[in-house]
Every structure is written in structure tokens, then in C-alpha cells.
Design a protein around this motif. Structure first.
Motif, mmCIF file in Angstrom:
data_model
loop_
_atom_site.group_PDB
_atom_site.id
_atom_site.type_symbol
_atom_site.label_atom_id
_atom_site.label_comp_id
_atom_site.label_asym_id
_atom_site.label_seq_id
_atom_site.Cartn_x
_atom_site.Cartn_y
_atom_site.Cartn_z
ATOM 1 N N MET A 219 0.686 -1.254 -0.024
ATOM 2 C CA MET A 219 0.070 0.049 -0.112
ATOM 3 C C MET A 219 0.973 1.180 0.040
ATOM 4 S SD MET A 219 -3.113 0.240 -0.348
ATOM 5 C CE MET A 219 -4.202 1.524 -0.118
ATOM 6 N N ARG A 220 2.061 0.982 0.505
ATOM 7 C CA ARG A 220 3.037 2.233 0.334
ATOM 8 C C ARG A 220 3.041 2.874 -1.073
ATOM 9 N NH1 ARG A 220 5.909 -1.181 3.448
ATOM 10 N NH2 ARG A 220 6.192 -1.033 5.849
ATOM 11 N N THR A 221 3.114 2.124 -2.082
ATOM 12 C CA THR A 221 3.174 2.618 -3.447
ATOM 13 C C THR A 221 1.808 2.985 -4.037
ATOM 14 O OG1 THR A 221 2.892 0.380 -4.369
ATOM 15 C CG2 THR A 221 5.171 1.300 -3.757
ATOM 16 N N GLY A 222 0.875 2.617 -3.265
ATOM 17 C CA GLY A 222 -0.607 3.106 -3.690
ATOM 18 C C GLY A 222 -1.160 4.139 -2.860
ATOM 19 N N ILE A 223 -2.306 4.066 -1.976
ATOM 20 C CA ILE A 223 -3.012 4.897 -1.241
ATOM 21 C C ILE A 223 -1.950 5.697 -0.417
ATOM 22 C CG2 ILE A 223 -4.762 5.433 0.073
ATOM 23 C CD1 ILE A 223 -6.184 2.895 -0.997
ATOM 24 N N ARG A 224 -1.429 5.233 0.500
ATOM 25 C CA ARG A 224 -0.590 5.915 1.355
ATOM 26 C C ARG A 224 0.645 6.606 0.599
ATOM 27 N NH1 ARG A 224 1.783 2.133 5.633
ATOM 28 N NH2 ARG A 224 1.654 0.627 4.159
ATOM 29 N N ALA B 38 -10.385 5.287 -8.970
ATOM 30 C CA ALA B 38 -8.958 4.759 -8.889
ATOM 31 C C ALA B 38 -8.905 3.586 -7.755
ATOM 32 C CB ALA B 38 -7.902 5.591 -8.752
ATOM 33 N N LEU B 39 -10.138 3.628 -6.838
ATOM 34 C CA LEU B 39 -10.197 3.021 -5.379
ATOM 35 C C LEU B 39 -11.521 2.088 -5.506
ATOM 36 C CD1 LEU B 39 -9.682 6.194 -3.373
ATOM 37 C CD2 LEU B 39 -8.044 4.493 -3.669
ATOM 38 N N LYS B 40 -11.743 1.760 -6.735
ATOM 39 C CA LYS B 40 -13.065 0.767 -6.769
ATOM 40 C C LYS B 40 -12.689 -0.434 -6.449
ATOM 41 C CE LYS B 40 -16.340 3.593 -8.142
ATOM 42 N NZ LYS B 40 -17.745 3.503 -7.394
ATOM 43 N N ASN B 41 -11.261 -0.597 -6.687
ATOM 44 C CA ASN B 41 -10.769 -2.127 -6.347
ATOM 45 C C ASN B 41 -9.486 -2.126 -5.769
ATOM 46 O OD1 ASN B 41 -10.886 -5.182 -6.193
ATOM 47 N ND2 ASN B 41 -10.113 -5.458 -8.017
ATOM 48 N N ALA B 42 -9.217 -1.312 -4.739
ATOM 49 C CA ALA B 42 -7.794 -1.139 -4.013
ATOM 50 C C ALA B 42 -7.329 -1.926 -3.319
ATOM 51 C CB ALA B 42 -7.876 0.271 -3.540
ATOM 52 N N MET B 43 -6.010 -2.161 -3.273
ATOM 53 C CA MET B 43 -5.385 -3.210 -2.646
ATOM 54 C C MET B 43 -5.793 -3.028 -0.894
ATOM 55 S SD MET B 43 -3.514 -5.886 -2.450
ATOM 56 C CE MET B 43 -2.361 -6.017 -3.970
ATOM 57 N N LEU B 44 -6.098 -4.083 -0.248
ATOM 58 C CA LEU B 44 -6.338 -3.757 0.953
ATOM 59 C C LEU B 44 -5.263 -3.075 1.885
ATOM 60 C CD1 LEU B 44 -8.894 -4.529 3.168
ATOM 61 C CD2 LEU B 44 -7.334 -6.346 4.028
ATOM 62 N N PRO B 45 -5.098 -2.133 2.823
ATOM 63 C CA PRO B 45 -4.250 -1.624 3.100
ATOM 64 C C PRO B 45 -3.797 -2.338 4.260
ATOM 65 C CG PRO B 45 -6.107 -0.013 3.427
ATOM 66 C CD PRO B 45 -6.566 -1.231 2.906
ATOM 67 N N GLY B 46 -2.123 -2.268 4.584
ATOM 68 C CA GLY B 46 -1.611 -2.982 5.761
ATOM 69 C C GLY B 46 -2.207 -2.501 6.841
ATOM 70 N N HIS B 47 -2.429 -3.471 7.959
ATOM 71 C CA HIS B 47 -2.908 -3.040 9.099
ATOM 72 C C HIS B 47 -2.667 -3.932 10.300
ATOM 73 C CE1 HIS B 47 -5.404 -5.971 7.227
ATOM 74 N NE2 HIS B 47 -5.790 -6.416 8.493
ATOM 75 N N ASP B 48 -3.088 -3.384 11.649
ATOM 76 C CA ASP B 48 -3.144 -4.201 12.828
ATOM 77 C C ASP B 48 -4.520 -4.691 13.128
ATOM 78 O OD1 ASP B 48 -0.300 -4.189 13.277
ATOM 79 O OD2 ASP B 48 -0.326 -2.342 14.161
ATOM 80 N N HIS B 49 -4.492 -5.283 14.239
ATOM 81 C CA HIS B 49 -5.840 -5.753 14.554
ATOM 82 C C HIS B 49 -6.178 -5.449 16.196
ATOM 83 C CE1 HIS B 49 -4.534 -9.032 11.579
ATOM 84 N NE2 HIS B 49 -5.545 -8.619 11.044
ATOM 85 N N ILE B 50 -7.196 -5.133 16.458
ATOM 86 C CA ILE B 50 -7.697 -5.093 18.022
ATOM 87 C C ILE B 50 -9.096 -5.593 18.181
ATOM 88 C CG2 ILE B 50 -8.341 -3.336 19.838
ATOM 89 C CD1 ILE B 50 -6.067 -1.260 18.301
ATOM 90 N N ILE B 51 -9.138 -6.269 19.117
ATOM 91 C CA ILE B 51 -10.642 -6.527 19.594
ATOM 92 C C ILE B 51 -10.852 -6.247 20.990
ATOM 93 C CG2 ILE B 51 -10.710 -8.616 18.220
ATOM 94 C CD1 ILE B 51 -9.778 -10.446 20.137
ATOM 95 N N THR B 52 -11.964 -6.192 21.574
ATOM 96 C CA THR B 52 -12.497 -5.721 22.850
ATOM 97 C C THR B 52 -12.966 -7.014 23.781
ATOM 98 O OG1 THR B 52 -14.663 -5.009 21.924
ATOM 99 C CG2 THR B 52 -12.708 -3.378 22.229
ATOM 100 N N ASP B 53 -13.235 -7.904 22.810
ATOM 101 C CA ASP B 53 -13.835 -9.221 23.616
ATOM 102 C C ASP B 53 -13.340 -10.559 22.954
ATOM 103 O OD1 ASP B 53 -15.561 -11.308 24.477
ATOM 104 O OD2 ASP B 53 -17.235 -9.857 24.765
ATOM 105 N N ARG B 54 -12.990 -11.550 23.644
ATOM 106 C CA ARG B 54 -12.666 -12.578 23.277
ATOM 107 C C ARG B 54 -13.513 -13.856 22.715
ATOM 108 N NH1 ARG B 54 -6.326 -13.962 25.218
ATOM 109 N NH2 ARG B 54 -6.798 -15.795 23.931
ATOM 110 N N ASN B 55 -14.682 -13.598 23.258
ATOM 111 C CA ASN B 55 -15.655 -14.512 23.364
ATOM 112 C C ASN B 55 -15.578 -16.010 23.463
ATOM 113 O OD1 ASN B 55 -18.270 -15.175 21.992
ATOM 114 N ND2 ASN B 55 -17.578 -16.099 20.193
ATOM 115 N N ASP B 56 -14.847 -15.899 24.907
ATOM 116 C CA ASP B 56 -14.501 -17.177 25.447
ATOM 117 C C ASP B 56 -13.599 -18.007 24.594
ATOM 118 O OD1 ASP B 56 -15.634 -16.201 27.596
ATOM 119 O OD2 ASP B 56 -17.683 -17.295 27.243
#
Length: 302
Positions: A1-6, A172-190
Motif C-alpha cells: 500500500m506504500r506505493t498506492g494509497i498511502r 482509482a479506488l474501486k478495487n484497491a489493495m487492502l491496506p496494511g493494518h493491525d488488529h484490535i478486539i474488545t472481547d475474546r468471546n471465550d
């Protein structure tokens, strides 16, 4: 994504981008308020579809039959200030009732209208928040790196609703590469598997992203999002759902990264550096298979 959106977001445009993203996040697009409570217990209905693997009985390494190893892999995620692992056992789902220019029908900037088949209500889900760095160069150790497939994530999405903030024409963004990211959750659902609707958190400030990486929780994100100068948006809805469970006992960041060829969102065998985690996850899934019930700990969201 560095060469794309960001790459199109310069330091001078960061404040403008943050403002535009904030409008998308707050302009009637439904934040994840009230989701992810931590009280009680329970989990949603069993998933449906040919990609479901439940119970998981075998470690999934290169060479295993496709019917055993389809859509199985592990990524890191953050919960309550600590790192845990997510075990994915089913392909992503994007609500087709939401208008999207992407072939996979995945859309950022508009909330889903319907939950995935086999789930009766949004209250049978928990939100997954994905902080996305919108600056260059981006962080080096994202949980889902930019430009690389991430297990059971869509490879692309329609980002045209975010065009003004991302500094590119909507076409240009209709089918863009999913950006790099991290994940956060607020519940582990047991530690039980369920569908997780995805909410994007846009971050235009490297300093703020570093604080999110240090905090590893939504409390940090919410605190930064409340500061107009921090360059952090409130959660932006999507129509994307991921299916995973958290693995018990994983809280210290001992990552089990996918290695080798990964066909994100396409099935495909995936080799793991730590396949023992899959065996652990298999025990959990085997123990809970057949015991799924239509009940949920979040009665206030009924």
C-alpha cells in the motif's frame, strides 16, 4: 500500500485527510458503540458454507489435503493491552447488499446491512478494529503487512467512499489493495469462533500510530480519536466480516505467522511456523462443535 494509497498522503495533507476520514466515521455511518461487551458468556450460531472447517482435527501444514487445510491460518491481534493469536478457519464474507465496485463486493465506508448466513443478529458478533497507517514510510511490523496477502482477508476492497481523505480519484479506488493494518478486539468471546465485522481506524500521524502499538487496546484508540490533533479517526464501518477465534493461552506475542504461499480469501494450503497452535485450536473447536447455541452475552443489544 506504500506505493498506492498511502504514498499519496504527504505530511502536509495529513491533517486534511484526518478531517475527511473523521467525517466518514461520524457522518451517520454507525460507529461500533455498544459492541464488544465483556460480560457474560455465550456465542453465536454455527457458520454455514463450504469453507467452514469445524471441528479442526488436524494440524494444517504444507502437503495436507485441501479439504482439511482450506482457509486455515493464524495472525497476531491485540486484546486489552496484550498480544494474542487469531485462528482463522473460514473465508471472509462481504455483505452483497452494500453497493461496491470491487469484484469481491467488499466495501469500506459503509456499514453492512445484513450479517453473514447462519448468524441471526449483529449481537451475535464482536467488532474487529483495524488501525491503518496512512503515512509513508509506514511501520515495518504490521500484523497484516501492506502489499501481502493476509490469511482469510480480502485482497482488495472498494475504498472510493474514502477518496477525498485518501487523495485519489474515486475511480482509482474501486478495487484497491487492502491496506496494511493491525488488529484490535474488545472481547475474546471465550475463545470461541464467530463472525467479526471489520471497522477501519485511519491514522495519519506516525506518533499516534506508535502510541496505538504501545497501548494495544481500544482505550488508546478512543483517547487519541477524541483529540482533533492526533490524526486518528473514530471507527469507520465496512461490510466485511472475518471468521476467527482467539487461541487460549496466547497473550505474550509469540507470533505464529503464516509462511510460504498464502492465497488470501481463496482457500489454499498454508504452512505455519507453529502448527502446534492449530492443534490447540482444534481441541477447542472439537470441544465446542455440536454445542453451539443461539444465545449471546450482549442481551442489551437485542
Amino acid at each position: 500500500m506504500r506505493t498506492g494509497i498511502r504514498s499519496h498522503l504527504s505530511r502536509a495533507a495529513a491533517a486534511t485527510a484526518a478531517t475527511a476520514l473523521a467525517v466518514v466515521a461520524s457522518g451517520g455511518l454507525a460507529l461500533a458503540d455498544g459492541m464488544g461487551g465483556s460480560s457474560g458468556s455465550g456465542f453465536g450460531p454455527a457458520p454455514t458454507g463450504e469453507h467452514t472447517v469445524q471441528p479442526l482435527k488436524h494440524p494444517c501444514t504444507t502437503g495436507e489435503p485441501q479439504d482439511l487445510c482450506r482457509n486455515i491460518g493464524v495472525t497476531d491481534g491485540w486484546y486489552d493491552g496484550q498480544t494474542t493469536q487469531f485462528l482463522y478457519t473460514q473465508n471472509f464474507y462481504c455483505d452483497p447488499s452494500v453497493a461496491s465496485g470491487a469484484p469481491n463486493q467488499c466495501e469500506a465506508g459503509a456499514k453492512f446491512n445484513h450479517v453473514p448466513p447462519g448468524t441471526t443478529s449483529e449481537r451475535f458478533t464482536d467488532p474487529l478494529f483495524i488501525p491503518v497507517p496512512l503515512f509513508a514510510p509506514g511501520p515495518a511490523n504490521l500484523q497484516c503487512p501492506s502489499g501481502e496477502p493476509c490469511v482469510d482477508h480480502p485482497m482488495t476492497a472498494d475504498l472510493s467512499r474514502l477518496a477525498s481523505a485518501l487523495g485519489k480519484p474515486a475511480s482509482a479506488l474501486k478495487n484497491a489493495m487492502l491496506p496494511g493494518h493491525d488488529h484490535i478486539i474488545t472481547d475474546r468471546n471465550d475463545n470461541r469462533p464467530e463472525w467479526w465485522p471489520v471497522y477501519v481506524v485511519g491514522v495519519t500521524s506516525p506518533a499516534s500510530f506508535a502510541k496505538i502499538e504501545q497501548g494495544k487496546d481500544m482505550a488508546t484508540v478512543n483517547r487519541l480519536a477524541a483529540d482533533p490533533k492526533a490524526g486518528v479517526t473514530k471507527p469507520i464501518p465496512t461490510n466485511i466480516f472475518l471468521w476467527f477465534q482467539t487461541l487460549p493461552g496466547t497473550t505474550q506475542g509469540h507470533a505464529a505467522q503464516v509462511s510460504g504461499s498464502v492465497a488470501a480469501g481463496e482457500g489454499g494450503a498454508q504452512a505455519l511456523q507453529h502448527p502446534a497452535l492449530l492443534a490447540t485450536g482444534g481441541l477447542v473447536l472439537a470441544a465446542t462443535a455440536g454445542a453451539l447455541v443461539i444465545r449471546r452475552r450482549k442481551g442489551h443489544r437485542a
